[in-house]
Design a protein around this motif. Structure first.
Motif, PDB file in Angstrom:
ATOM      1  N   ALA A  77      -5.872  -2.161 -10.797  1.00 50.95           N
ATOM      2  CA  ALA A  77      -7.037  -2.976 -10.254  1.00 50.95           C
ATOM      3  C   ALA A  77      -7.014  -4.164 -10.931  1.00 50.95           C
ATOM      4  O   ALA A  77      -7.636  -4.995 -10.450  1.00 50.95           O
ATOM      5  N   PRO A 131      -5.664  -9.532  -3.338  1.00 49.86           N
ATOM      6  CA  PRO A 131      -7.185  -9.706  -3.631  1.00 49.86           C
ATOM      7  C   PRO A 131      -7.889  -8.476  -4.273  1.00 49.86           C
ATOM      8  O   PRO A 131      -7.348  -7.347  -3.809  1.00 49.86           O
ATOM      9  N   VAL A 132      -8.878  -8.448  -5.097  1.00 51.77           N
ATOM     10  CA  VAL A 132      -9.710  -7.616  -5.515  1.00 51.77           C
ATOM     11  C   VAL A 132     -10.218  -6.436  -4.606  1.00 51.77           C
ATOM     12  O   VAL A 132      -9.829  -5.187  -4.864  1.00 51.77           O
ATOM     13  N   ARG A 133     -10.638  -6.885  -3.425  1.00 50.20           N
ATOM     14  CA  ARG A 133     -11.252  -5.850  -2.529  1.00 50.20           C
ATOM     15  C   ARG A 133     -10.014  -5.134  -1.961  1.00 50.20           C
ATOM     16  O   ARG A 133     -10.308  -3.963  -1.866  1.00 50.20           O
ATOM     17  N   ARG A 134      -8.973  -5.738  -1.766  1.00 47.83           N
ATOM     18  CA  ARG A 134      -7.851  -5.034  -1.258  1.00 47.83           C
ATOM     19  C   ARG A 134      -7.153  -3.792  -2.308  1.00 47.83           C
ATOM     20  O   ARG A 134      -6.875  -2.560  -1.811  1.00 47.83           O
ATOM     21  N   ARG A 135      -7.260  -4.288  -3.560  1.00 49.62           N
ATOM     22  CA  ARG A 135      -6.941  -3.530  -4.646  1.00 49.62           C
ATOM     23  C   ARG A 135      -7.537  -2.385  -4.633  1.00 49.62           C
ATOM     24  O   ARG A 135      -7.003  -1.186  -4.622  1.00 49.62           O
ATOM     25  N   PHE A 136      -8.931  -2.213  -4.766  1.00 51.03           N
ATOM     26  CA  PHE A 136      -9.828  -1.275  -4.651  1.00 51.03           C
ATOM     27  C   PHE A 136      -9.557  -0.336  -3.312  1.00 51.03           C
ATOM     28  O   PHE A 136      -9.670   0.758  -3.493  1.00 51.03           O
ATOM     29  N   GLY A 137      -9.241  -0.828  -2.205  1.00 53.58           N
ATOM     30  CA  GLY A 137      -9.186  -0.224  -1.042  1.00 53.58           C
ATOM     31  C   GLY A 137      -7.768   0.608  -1.225  1.00 53.58           C
ATOM     32  O   GLY A 137      -7.636   1.970  -0.699  1.00 53.58           O
ATOM     33  N   GLN A 138      -6.739   0.044  -1.821  1.00 52.27           N
ATOM     34  CA  GLN A 138      -5.563   0.692  -1.993  1.00 52.27           C
ATOM     35  C   GLN A 138      -5.910   1.807  -2.880  1.00 52.27           C
ATOM     36  O   GLN A 138      -5.119   2.939  -2.698  1.00 52.27           O
ATOM     37  N   THR A 187       0.820  -1.171   0.010  1.00 47.37           N
ATOM     38  CA  THR A 187       0.134  -0.011   0.012  1.00 47.37           C
ATOM     39  C   THR A 187       0.871   1.178  -0.036  1.00 47.37           C
ATOM     40  O   THR A 187       0.497   2.201  -0.787  1.00 47.37           O
TER      41      THR A 187
END
Length: 723
Positions: free
Chosen positions: A228, A234-241, A195
């Protein structure tokens, strides 16, 4: 595909016995580099970095204050912290430049430390070029090795527009550095999904926004999509970052905007380039959507206006980066970079989703294509030097693509692609060199012949012996880089001044895309002017007589040449020639206006008598003088190092100050002189804008003073009345 990954081992592996590692002295570690490096790697990197720096420092002072608009703001910031913060053009904080101030801060700090000089202004830009080259090397060598990094640095250093802008004081130098750092941070984040690197990428974009507003956001779409889709988390972490990175952009770039917008307008400078004293208006109007659609309120006018359109700023369309105005600045290796981008993506097509080699091609390639596309179709103000933003992307693609194809040279098709790349580059150099036929005419044929011979050798790389293949490689590099190298050397040997500058042997003028030089205009128009108060008449946009014209007389003839010819006949005597809208950018005589539009794009030449006049008792006034247009005001400010008010901002068309405000300043004894001429006069070419109103009021009510051929009005001496 041959697999090579020099840094996916630990970033700092254990130091082998006898190697200059963590326990070695700092100089030795800097010289030897990373554990595992070949002995030549770090010396080659440092030598190339030093060579780039020394080359960019060569003949640096020949440019003087370069763009006096930004140099004056640096001078102001070097003497006033308030001017430093806001990016004011003058230390008395009348108006800001038409950009946010981050690019001014390094120059202003240098002026504050070393005093005002050409070197204090321009050396920070050279160091930005050095830093950009170093970041490029670090980014490319992490995945593709030291040789790829060195090739990248070389291509970057020999890009003519890079040699121009990293020796010039426009905001593009800092913007290009920060955009390069952004791509580097995203690629670091792609390695392990960390991150912190994505947040740092957001910080650099925010700082880039404070350098040149929305241009900083051009590469965000391809980089955001890349992370993205391909990040190794994981996808959820990508968008959070990505959300955290966006927040970092907002904080890093928004804090200054918030302060300016919340600061009481009465106690801060007017926001130059806006029509309502708003930085947000400047961001989304004049410096934002207006650049795309050509509808720039308060500007000098838009450009192509659509695909294939032509206009004041050149023809728009897919071929813009290759045309006669832009091609020699940036496009020497652009065909090669595009070929190598396709080759790199083909070679990595079957790798994993998270493959960092493919991510690098997508990051640099996406940034190149996105930026080049916007530049190609923007209908508003567009200058050749904007293309420096493409230089790092182009250089990285070249270094990476050549390296991966060389690793695959045992396959016939890899050699064929290298051959096509060299042949295409040599042919395009042949075309570009043909556009300046009087410049080194032998080079054109030599490049083409050498490139074709090298291409033949590379096509047969799988069959030839090592010595012949290496000879073909050396010849191919020489043929590919000879053209841009020659233009770069020409750029380094030439001083550049004014608002519009170009690289290469024909860079002496300031003519922007889409205009023609003196004597090449088409069409004719005439208009009559009968008095010195004739604001808005053809050839007299300010309502003032030209330098040296006695009171009550109009100019005899004013010829404007460029896209057309406009001749205004008056009843006075003499002749005053300007290039309209911009012309060739030649300076006027002592005290006269330089450049086109009466000093719009270049400043005045201030002689000793004019300087002495303005400097006398200047400390008794808030502003030693006021002048229409920022370039005009900047010239006098740099000469005297005293605040000079720029009426109407850069174009002379901003409604600041109003006539009522100006009258109040004069009544309070805060302005000593008014400088005759300059700018657009407000409200476009003529009209009843604020600057024209102020001009008319001054010339009717105050005493004219001549110093060294320049005309001023003493605002402490009312004109004698006749009964």
């Amino acid at each position: 595909m041959t697999t090579f990954d020099p840094v996916h081992a630990p970033a700092r592996p254990d130091t082998p016995p006898g190697h200059a590692g963590a326990g070695a002295s700092l100089p030795r570690r800097l010289w030897r580099g990373r554990p595992g490096d070949a002995p030549w790697v770090r010396p080659a990197f440092l030598a190339l970095l030093l060579a780039l720096t020394l080359a960019y420092l060569w003949n640096l002072s020949a440019s003087g204050y370069a763009n006096s608009f930004y140099s004056a703001a640096a001078q102001a910031g070097g003497s006033s912290w308030k001017a430093f913060f806001f990016g004011s053009l003058d230390a008395a904080n009348a108006i800001t430049v038409d950009k946010p101030p981050a690019a001014l801060w390094p120059m202003a700090l240098s002026v504050r430390i070393f005093g005002l000089s050409s070197w204090a202004i321009l050396v920070p830009q050279v160091l930005m070029g050095t830093a950009t080259a170093a970041v490029l090397y670090a980014a490319v060598r992490r995945r593709f090795g030291a040789a790829a990094g060195l090739i990248t640095m070389t291509v970057f250093a020999l890009t003519p527009v890079a040699a121009l802008m990293f020796r010039f004081n426009n905001p593009d130098a800092l913007l290009t550095l920060l955009m390069t750092v952004t791509v580097y941070c995203v690629l670091r984040a792609m390695e392990h999904g960390r991150t912190k690197w994505l947040v740092w990428a957001g910080v650099t974009v925010g700082l880039a926004f404070l350098s040149k507003t929305l241009q900083a956001f051009l590469i965000l779409p391809p980089l955001a999509v890349l992370y993205a889709v391909c990040a190794p988390v994981p996808v959820r972490r990508r968008f959070g970052q990505l959300g955290l990175s966006a927040l970092a952009v907002l904080v890093a770039g928004g804090w200054w905007v918030a302060v300016v917008e919340l600061w009481p307008a009465a106690s801060r400078p007017y926001i130059g380039g806006s029509q309502h004293n708003s930085f947000l208006e400047l961001t989304f109007g004049y410096n934002g959507l207006g650049r795309l659609n050509g509808e720039e309120t308060g500007s000098v006018g838009g450009g192509g206006g659509g695909r294939g359109g032509g206009g004041q700023w050149g023809e728009t369309g897919i071929g813009r980066m290759f045309n006669a105005e832009i091609g020699a600045q940036i496009s020497w290796l652009l065909p090669a970079a595009l070929i190598l981008l396709v080759a790199g993506l083909w070679l990595t097509r079957r790798t994993e989703r998270t493959d960092t080699a493919r991510a690098a091609f997508l990051a640099w390639g996406g940034s190149l294509l996105m930026t080049a596309t916007v530049f190609s179709f923007m209908a508003g103000i567009f200058h050749q030097y904007y293309t420096v933003a493409l230089a790092p992307y182009l250089a990285a693609l070249t270094g990476m693509g050549v390296t991966v194809l060389w690793e695959e040279r045992a396959r016939w098709w890899a050699g064929a692609v290298l051959a096509v790349t060299v042949a295409a580059t040599a042919y395009w150099a042949y075309v570009l060199l043909g556009r300046t036929p009087d410049y080194q005419p032998w080079l054109r044929t030599a490049v083409l012949v050498a490139g074709l011979v090298a291409a033949a050798g590379l096509a047969l790389a799988a069959r030839l012996g090592r010595p012949l293949v290496l000879a073909a490689v050396v010849l191919g590099f020489a043929a590919s880089l000879a053209g841009p190298a020659a233009y770069t050397v020409s750029t380094l040997n030439t001083g550049h001044q004014g608002s519009i500058v170009t690289a290469g042997p024909s860079s002496g003028g300031m003519r922007p895309p889409g205009t023609q030089g003196q004597g090449q205009g088409q069409g004719q128009g005439q208009g009559q002017g009968t008095s010195r108060q004739g604001a808005g008449q053809p050839g007299n946009p300010t309502g003032l007589p030209p330098t040296g014209t006695p009171p009550g007389q109009n100019t005899g003839q004013n010829t404007s040449q460029g896209n057309g010819q406009n001749t205004g006949q008056g009843d006075g005597q003499g002749q005053n020639t300007r290039r309209f809208p911009f012309g060739t950018g030649e300076r006027g005589g002592p005290g006269g206006m330089g450049g086109g539009m009466g000093g719009l794009l270049n400043g005045a030449t201030v002689d000793a008598k004019a300087k002495a006049l303005l400097a006398a008792d200047a400390d008794a006034y808030t502003w030693a003088a006021a002048a229409i247009g920022s370039q005009n005001a900047a010239s006098y400010q740099l000469a005297t190092q005293k605040p000079v008010m720029a009426i109407g901002g850069f174009n002379g068309s901003d409604p600041s100050p109003t006539l009522a405000q100006f009258k109040r300043y004069v009544e309070e004894g805060r302005i000593h002189y008014f400088v005759s001429g300059g700018g657009m006069g407000g409200g476009g070419m003529g009209g009843d804008g604020t600057a024209s109103q102020i001009s008319a009021w001054v010339t009717e009510n105050f005493t004219e003073v001549t110093a060294g051929g320049a005309t001023f009005y003493d605002l402490t001496r009312p004109a004698a009345t006749t009964g």
